[in-house]
Each structure stands twice: as structure tokens, then as C-alpha cells.
Write a protein that holds these residues in place. Structure first.
Motif, PDB file in Angstrom:
ATOM      1  N   GLY A  76       0.843  -1.190   0.000  1.00  0.00           N
ATOM      2  CA  GLY A  76       0.000   0.000   0.000  1.00  0.00           C
ATOM      3  C   GLY A  76       0.873   1.232   0.000  1.00  0.00           C
ATOM      4  N   PRO A  77       0.343   2.340   0.510  1.00  0.00           N
ATOM      5  CA  PRO A  77       1.145   3.569   0.561  1.00  0.00           C
ATOM      6  C   PRO A  77       2.434   3.350   1.349  1.00  0.00           C
ATOM      7  N   ALA A  78       3.448   4.145   1.024  1.00  0.00           N
ATOM      8  CA  ALA A  78       4.739   4.014   1.695  1.00  0.00           C
ATOM      9  C   ALA A  78       5.362   5.398   1.841  1.00  0.00           C
ATOM     10  N   ASP A  79       6.181   5.562   2.868  1.00  0.00           N
ATOM     11  CA  ASP A  79       6.965   6.771   3.055  1.00  0.00           C
ATOM     12  C   ASP A  79       8.339   6.522   2.436  1.00  0.00           C
ATOM     13  N   VAL A  80       8.823   7.473   1.644  1.00  0.00           N
ATOM     14  CA  VAL A  80      10.135   7.355   1.019  1.00  0.00           C
ATOM     15  C   VAL A  80      11.046   8.401   1.651  1.00  0.00           C
ATOM     16  N   SER A  81      12.228   7.957   2.047  1.00  0.00           N
ATOM     17  CA  SER A  81      13.203   8.834   2.681  1.00  0.00           C
ATOM     18  C   SER A  81      14.534   8.678   1.959  1.00  0.00           C
ATOM     19  N   VAL A  82      15.161   9.803   1.626  1.00  0.00           N
ATOM     20  CA  VAL A  82      16.503   9.781   1.035  1.00  0.00           C
ATOM     21  C   VAL A  82      17.362  10.693   1.899  1.00  0.00           C
ATOM     22  N   ARG A  83      18.468  10.155   2.391  1.00  0.00           N
ATOM     23  CA  ARG A  83      19.346  10.971   3.238  1.00  0.00           C
ATOM     24  C   ARG A  83      20.797  10.618   2.991  1.00  0.00           C
ATOM     25  N   THR A  84      21.649  11.541   3.312  1.00  0.00           N
ATOM     26  CA  THR A  84      23.079  11.256   3.257  1.00  0.00           C
ATOM     27  C   THR A  84      23.528  10.902   4.663  1.00  0.00           C
ATOM     28  N   SER A  92      29.885   2.543  13.249  1.00  0.00           N
ATOM     29  CA  SER A  92      28.955   1.530  12.768  1.00  0.00           C
ATOM     30  C   SER A  92      27.518   2.004  12.953  1.00  0.00           C
ATOM     31  N   THR A  93      26.628   1.489  12.141  1.00  0.00           N
ATOM     32  CA  THR A  93      25.196   1.769  12.312  1.00  0.00           C
ATOM     33  C   THR A  93      24.603   0.929  13.426  1.00  0.00           C
ATOM     34  N   GLY A  94      25.307  -0.110  13.861  1.00  0.00           N
ATOM     35  CA  GLY A  94      24.757  -1.063  14.817  1.00  0.00           C
ATOM     36  C   GLY A  94      23.720  -1.942  14.111  1.00  0.00           C
ATOM     37  N   TRP A  95      23.439  -3.078  14.733  1.00  0.00           N
ATOM     38  CA  TRP A  95      22.431  -3.980  14.152  1.00  0.00           C
ATOM     39  C   TRP A  95      21.062  -3.322  14.272  1.00  0.00           C
ATOM     40  N   HIS A  96      20.347  -3.296  13.178  1.00  0.00           N
ATOM     41  CA  HIS A  96      19.012  -2.685  13.168  1.00  0.00           C
ATOM     42  C   HIS A  96      18.197  -3.244  12.008  1.00  0.00           C
ATOM     43  N   ARG A  97      16.932  -2.890  11.981  1.00  0.00           N
ATOM     44  CA  ARG A  97      16.042  -3.253  10.869  1.00  0.00           C
ATOM     45  C   ARG A  97      15.096  -2.101  10.611  1.00  0.00           C
ATOM     46  N   HIS A  98      14.461  -2.141   9.454  1.00  0.00           N
ATOM     47  CA  HIS A  98      13.507  -1.109   9.052  1.00  0.00           C
ATOM     48  C   HIS A  98      12.167  -1.753   8.712  1.00  0.00           C
ATOM     49  N   PRO A  99      11.062  -1.035   8.909  1.00  0.00           N
ATOM     50  CA  PRO A  99       9.754  -1.550   8.482  1.00  0.00           C
ATOM     51  C   PRO A  99       9.554  -1.277   6.986  1.00  0.00           C
ATOM     52  N   GLY A 100      10.462  -1.804   6.172  1.00  0.00           N
ATOM     53  CA  GLY A 100      10.460  -1.600   4.728  1.00  0.00           C
ATOM     54  C   GLY A 100      11.837  -1.934   4.193  1.00  0.00           C
ATOM     55  N   PHE A 101      12.109  -1.579   2.958  1.00  0.00           N
ATOM     56  CA  PHE A 101      13.404  -1.917   2.370  1.00  0.00           C
ATOM     57  C   PHE A 101      14.293  -0.687   2.231  1.00  0.00           C
ATOM     58  N   GLU A 102      15.583  -0.957   2.040  1.00  0.00           N
ATOM     59  CA  GLU A 102      16.593   0.096   1.987  1.00  0.00           C
ATOM     60  C   GLU A 102      17.556  -0.187   0.841  1.00  0.00           C
ATOM     61  N   THR A 103      17.964   0.873   0.175  1.00  0.00           N
ATOM     62  CA  THR A 103      19.058   0.802  -0.800  1.00  0.00           C
ATOM     63  C   THR A 103      20.090   1.835  -0.373  1.00  0.00           C
ATOM     64  N   THR A 104      21.333   1.398  -0.234  1.00  0.00           N
ATOM     65  CA  THR A 104      22.411   2.297   0.168  1.00  0.00           C
ATOM     66  C   THR A 104      23.463   2.346  -0.928  1.00  0.00           C
ATOM     67  N   GLN A 149      30.958   8.096   2.800  1.00  0.00           N
ATOM     68  CA  GLN A 149      29.758   8.893   2.535  1.00  0.00           C
ATOM     69  C   GLN A 149      28.749   8.033   1.798  1.00  0.00           C
ATOM     70  N   LEU A 150      27.546   7.952   2.367  1.00  0.00           N
ATOM     71  CA  LEU A 150      26.495   7.075   1.857  1.00  0.00           C
ATOM     72  C   LEU A 150      25.253   7.877   1.494  1.00  0.00           C
ATOM     73  N   VAL A 151      24.494   7.372   0.541  1.00  0.00           N
ATOM     74  CA  VAL A 151      23.162   7.883   0.244  1.00  0.00           C
ATOM     75  C   VAL A 151      22.213   6.725   0.523  1.00  0.00           C
ATOM     76  N   VAL A 152      21.351   6.922   1.509  1.00  0.00           N
ATOM     77  CA  VAL A 152      20.450   5.860   1.959  1.00  0.00           C
ATOM     78  C   VAL A 152      19.024   6.217   1.555  1.00  0.00           C
ATOM     79  N   THR A 153      18.392   5.316   0.805  1.00  0.00           N
ATOM     80  CA  THR A 153      16.989   5.473   0.425  1.00  0.00           C
ATOM     81  C   THR A 153      16.208   4.366   1.105  1.00  0.00           C
ATOM     82  N   GLN A 154      15.172   4.778   1.838  1.00  0.00           N
ATOM     83  CA  GLN A 154      14.320   3.804   2.518  1.00  0.00           C
ATOM     84  C   GLN A 154      12.884   3.986   2.041  1.00  0.00           C
TER      85      GLN A 154
END
Length: 176
Positions: A76-84, A92-104, A149-154
Motif C-alpha cells: 500500500g502507501p509508503a513513506d520514502v526517505s533519502v538521506r546522506t 557503525s550503524t549497529g544492528w538494526h532493521r527497518h519496516p520496509g526496504f533500503e538501498t544504500t 559517505q552514503l546515500v540511503v533510500t528507505q
């Protein structure tokens, strides 16, 4: 004068009138009109290789290559986030998860990526990208000597938190 001769004289104006009417319907290239030059032939390959220019002020935030086919979908609908994100050496980011998918995308530097699906650490560098499926536990760590330097899209479930911490998913304690 014969009857045929009188008929020809009376029909002659009709033939001239019909000719004038038909001449008004002539298409270019008929009845002495110049034909327009043919349009230049566009090669389908050339047309496909020449996209329209990007709007002024457009710049890539990041660009990277995923090493394998991915599949993305939402229910269904989704929130899209793009950040550096910048990870300092040793951070480290530490172990984590997201309620959706990520491309880095890694713009510069290198990071080590580890996922619960595949515990073997993977190094990715500038120009590389990684895809993390929905809700998969993962971490990223900068084991290098320069900032990464990363570009993270969730793409996340609406109104859900961006991330939640999880216990280390793999036995490698050096990547916490």
C-alpha cells in the motif's frame, strides 16, 4: 452543327468547372504543386540514446550499482526517505532493521555490510550499492581510514519509526 457538337459545347464548361474544383482538392505533389521535403529519417537507436536534457540545477546525490536483480513492492502507501549519512572510520550503524526496504549507495570510502540473511561480511566501495529487503536485520561499519559517505533510500511503512535496534544477528562480535 450536329447534335453531338452542341452537346460537347454545353458540356465543356462543366468539364472546366469540374477540373477547377478538383484542382482545389489537390494534394502537394499533385497537379504541379511542389511536394514538401520528406522529414529527416530518425534512427530509433539514435532517438533512444538521446534523452531530453535534465532540468537546470539537477545533480546526482549518489549513483551506485547493485550487484544482482532486486524486487521491490509495497502492499500500500509508503513513506520514502533519502538521506546522506557519513560514517567516520570505525563507526557503525549497529544492528538494526527497518519496516520496509533500503538501498544504500557508497559515494566515497568503503563500508562493511553484514545481514542476518548472509552473515559473511561484504566490503562495498565507492560506486557500489546494497539492497536490504524489508525488515532484514543488518549493519554497516566503516573499517577504513577515511570517512564513508552514503546515500540511503528507505521505503517504509507509513508513520512507522525509521529503524529499530536488534540483537546481533550473526556471531561476529567485532561488527556490533
Amino acid at each position: 452543327m450536329t447534335r453531338f457538337g452542341r452537346s460537347a459545347r454545353s458540356i465543356a464548361p462543366l468539364v472546366v468547372l469540374a477540373g477547377l474544383l478538383l484542382a482545389g482538392c489537390a494534394q502537394p505533389g499533385q497537379l504541379g504543386h511542389d511536394a514538401p521535403p520528406p522529414p529527416p529519417a530518425a534512427s530509433p537507436v539514435a532517438a533512444a540514446q538521446a534523452p531530453p536534457p535534465l532540468p537546470t540545477g539537477t545533480a546526482d546525490v549518489g549513483r551506485g550499482t547493485l550487484p544482482a536483480r532486486i524486487q521491490m513492492s509495497t502492499l500500500g502507501p509508503a513513506d520514502v526517505s533519502v538521506r546522506t549519512v557519513e560514517l567516520a572510520p570505525g563507526e557503525s550503524t549497529g544492528w538494526h532493521r527497518h519496516p520496509g526496504f533500503e538501498t544504500t549507495i557508497v559515494n566515497s570510502g568503503e563500508v562493511t555490510v553484514q545481514t542476518a540473511e548472509e552473515c559473511a561480511p561484504q566490503r562495498i566501495g565507492a560506486g557500489d550499492a546494497v539492497f536490504v529487503p524489508d525488515a532484514q536485520a543488518h549493519l554497516m561499519r566503516n573499517d577504513g581510514t577515511v570517512p564513508a559517505q552514503l546515500v540511503v533510500t528507505q521505503v517504509l511503512a507509513p508513520d512507522a519509526p525509521d529503524r529499530s535496534g536488534v540483537a546481533a544477528a550473526c556471531g561476529n562480535s567485532s561488527l556490533r
